[in-house]
Design a protein around this motif. Structure first.
Motif, PDB file in Angstrom:
ATOM      1  N   LEU A 129       0.971  -1.110  -0.414  1.00 48.12           N
ATOM      2  CA  LEU A 129      -0.202   0.015   0.520  1.00 48.12           C
ATOM      3  C   LEU A 129       0.902   0.809  -0.118  1.00 48.12           C
ATOM      4  N   SER A 130       0.860   2.130  -1.238  1.00 49.06           N
ATOM      5  CA  SER A 130       1.665   2.927  -1.401  1.00 49.06           C
ATOM      6  C   SER A 130       0.855   5.042  -1.453  1.00 49.06           C
ATOM      7  N   TYR A 131       1.790   6.003  -0.774  1.00 50.92           N
ATOM      8  CA  TYR A 131       0.757   6.945  -0.262  1.00 50.92           C
ATOM      9  C   TYR A 131       2.855   7.851  -0.841  1.00 50.92           C
ATOM     10  N   TYR A 132       1.484   8.910  -0.834  1.00 52.64           N
ATOM     11  CA  TYR A 132       2.036  10.098  -1.585  1.00 52.64           C
ATOM     12  C   TYR A 132       2.375  11.178  -0.245  1.00 52.64           C
ATOM     13  N   VAL A 133       3.581  11.585   0.382  1.00 55.55           N
ATOM     14  CA  VAL A 133       3.485  12.685   1.504  1.00 55.55           C
ATOM     15  C   VAL A 133       3.824  13.830   0.800  1.00 55.55           C
ATOM     16  N   ASP A 164      11.435  10.457  -3.280  1.00 66.58           N
ATOM     17  CA  ASP A 164      11.497  11.010  -4.357  1.00 66.58           C
ATOM     18  C   ASP A 164      12.228  12.073  -4.516  1.00 66.58           C
ATOM     19  N   GLU A 165      13.684  12.213  -5.448  1.00 61.07           N
ATOM     20  CA  GLU A 165      14.853  13.474  -5.156  1.00 61.07           C
ATOM     21  C   GLU A 165      14.358  14.297  -6.308  1.00 61.07           C
ATOM     22  N   GLU A 166      13.932  12.643  -7.123  1.00 61.43           N
ATOM     23  CA  GLU A 166      13.554  14.179  -8.356  1.00 61.43           C
ATOM     24  C   GLU A 166      12.132  14.403  -8.662  1.00 61.43           C
ATOM     25  N   LYS A 167      11.338  14.044  -7.934  1.00 64.90           N
ATOM     26  CA  LYS A 167      10.063  14.530  -8.131  1.00 64.90           C
ATOM     27  C   LYS A 167       9.942  15.422  -6.321  1.00 64.90           C
ATOM     28  N   GLN A 168      10.273  15.258  -5.819  1.00 63.67           N
ATOM     29  CA  GLN A 168      10.279  15.855  -4.432  1.00 63.67           C
ATOM     30  C   GLN A 168       9.332  16.062  -3.951  1.00 63.67           C
ATOM     31  N   VAL A 169       9.044  14.587  -3.259  1.00 54.24           N
ATOM     32  CA  VAL A 169       8.013  13.650  -2.761  1.00 54.24           C
ATOM     33  C   VAL A 169       8.745  12.646  -1.946  1.00 54.24           C
ATOM     34  N   GLY A 170       7.729  12.924  -0.931  1.00 56.94           N
ATOM     35  CA  GLY A 170       7.991  11.490  -0.150  1.00 56.94           C
ATOM     36  C   GLY A 170       7.434  10.326  -0.235  1.00 56.94           C
ATOM     37  N   LEU A 171       7.881   9.405   0.029  1.00 54.15           N
ATOM     38  CA  LEU A 171       6.740   7.618   0.053  1.00 54.15           C
ATOM     39  C   LEU A 171       6.936   6.763   0.708  1.00 54.15           C
ATOM     40  N   LEU A 172       5.968   6.845   0.909  1.00 48.80           N
ATOM     41  CA  LEU A 172       5.433   5.516   2.198  1.00 48.80           C
ATOM     42  C   LEU A 172       4.423   4.316   1.612  1.00 48.80           C
ATOM     43  N   ASP A 173       5.598   3.314   1.877  1.00 50.48           N
ATOM     44  CA  ASP A 173       5.600   1.943   1.651  1.00 50.48           C
ATOM     45  C   ASP A 173       4.410   1.358   2.964  1.00 50.48           C
ATOM     46  N   ILE A 174       3.435   0.909   2.828  1.00 49.08           N
ATOM     47  CA  ILE A 174       3.176  -0.153   4.294  1.00 49.08           C
ATOM     48  C   ILE A 174       2.966  -1.675   3.544  1.00 49.08           C
ATOM     49  N   LEU A 175       3.768  -2.457   4.363  1.00 49.35           N
ATOM     50  CA  LEU A 175       4.116  -3.623   3.574  1.00 49.35           C
ATOM     51  C   LEU A 175       3.932  -4.743   4.958  1.00 49.35           C
ATOM     52  N   PRO A 176       4.185  -6.068   4.666  1.00 45.02           N
ATOM     53  CA  PRO A 176       3.744  -7.226   5.108  1.00 45.02           C
ATOM     54  C   PRO A 176       5.248  -6.585   6.470  1.00 45.02           C
ATOM     55  N   SER A 177       4.704  -6.987   7.874  1.00 53.06           N
ATOM     56  CA  SER A 177       5.656  -7.166   8.765  1.00 53.06           C
ATOM     57  C   SER A 177       7.370  -8.040   8.442  1.00 53.06           C
ATOM     58  N   GLN A 178       6.665  -9.337   7.609  1.00 55.92           N
ATOM     59  CA  GLN A 178       8.140  -9.746   6.789  1.00 55.92           C
ATOM     60  C   GLN A 178       8.872  -8.913   5.930  1.00 55.92           C
TER      61      GLN A 178
END
Length: 281
Positions: A129-133, A164-178
């Protein structure tokens, strides 16, 4: 010379020269020649999904890997008979602590969070699950807040923050704990019988940090952000990491030049091989 080597590398701004820093003209040619050796097993380890990996191979004339660890470590593929095959064993491993409905079940609890903007559907998957921040957000406080909220809902998750250094936006990925790049590489190593002395990883960004600060020998390419370099310098006395600097084969240490520099640092016998074939490249 080691009888076999598992070379794991990130793509964007590590192997792929799509950052602001310049690429040494011969770097990818040297890289292609190097990985063509029969004792080299190549794995791309990336936040990209499979279609974007294929696109990168075409767009940047990259050598085709034997393995792809995609979606920030939440999927593993092997290349056999000219097509990709997804590793069901890895999916089964991740499914043990992930909702059956997939990532959408977690998004239900986060969809109204003011700091989170859901990324495009192509960048989502069952196990990611991925978000921009916005970079103005306090990312450390945000991660604690989200981790606490999801824990209250009995979700066992792993949160990965990168920029994302090029777009200057934070990336948050939510994954299973493993699931992360380190866990996926470790799973691949065990399945293919590669030891730590037969494995190397190259990266450049925050979503590589789990591997860069792990027991796996690693190289940080020279074009990596200074903030990450400084952070990792505090761990280099505990974990094997090499910081590419340039001047290897007359190259600048960015992108694939940095990958090769790191390989030659850990396995100097390979530089002798490359020097002996330089006239044929």
């Amino acid at each position: 010379m080691t009888d076999c080597l598992l070379l794991c590398t990130d793509l964007d701004r590590t192997l792929i020269p799509n950052g602001a820093a310049p690429e040494s003209p011969q770097a990818r040619t040297y890289f292609r020649q190097f990985v063509a050796q029969p004792q080299i097993t190549l794995a791309y380890v990336t936040g990209r999904h499979l279609a974007l990996i294929d696109q990168a191979i075409l767009d940047y004339q990259l050598p085709h890997p034997q393995f792809a660890i995609a979606d920030v470590g939440s999927s593993i593929y092997t290349w056999q008979n000219s097509q990709w095959h997804r590793w069901q064993n890895w999916d089964d491993h991740l499914a043990t602590d992930w909702p059956k409905q997939g990532a959408i079940a977690i998004h239900h609890y986060l969809e109204n969070h003011p700091a989170l903007q859901l990324q495009e559907s192509a960048k989502q998957s069952h196990y990611k699950l991925s978000y921009y921040v916005d970079l103005q957000e306090n990312n450390q406080q945000l991660l604690i807040e989200i981790k606490t909220l999801l824990k209250q809902q009995n979700f066992s998750t792993h949160l990965i923050w990168s920029i994302d250094e090029e777009k200057q936006v934070g990336l948050l990925d939510i994954l299973p704990s493993q699931a992360n790049k380190y866990q996926a590489i470790s799973f691949l190593m065990a399945a293919q019988n590669f030891s730590l002395t037969q494995t190397i990883f190259a990266g450049d960004s925050g979503n590589d940090e789990a591997v860069l600060s792990s027991p796996i020998p690693a190289v940080l390419v020279a074009n990596a952000p200074q903030t990450l370099k400084q952070k990792l310098q505090n761990t280099c006395d505990r974990t094997p990491i090499y910081f590419a600097q340039g001047n290897c084969l007359g190259m600048n240490g960015n992108y694939s030049a940095g990958i090769l520099e790191g390989i030659f640092y850990y396995f100097p016998e390979y530089q002798q091989w490359l020097n002996s074939t330089e006239g044929n490249i």
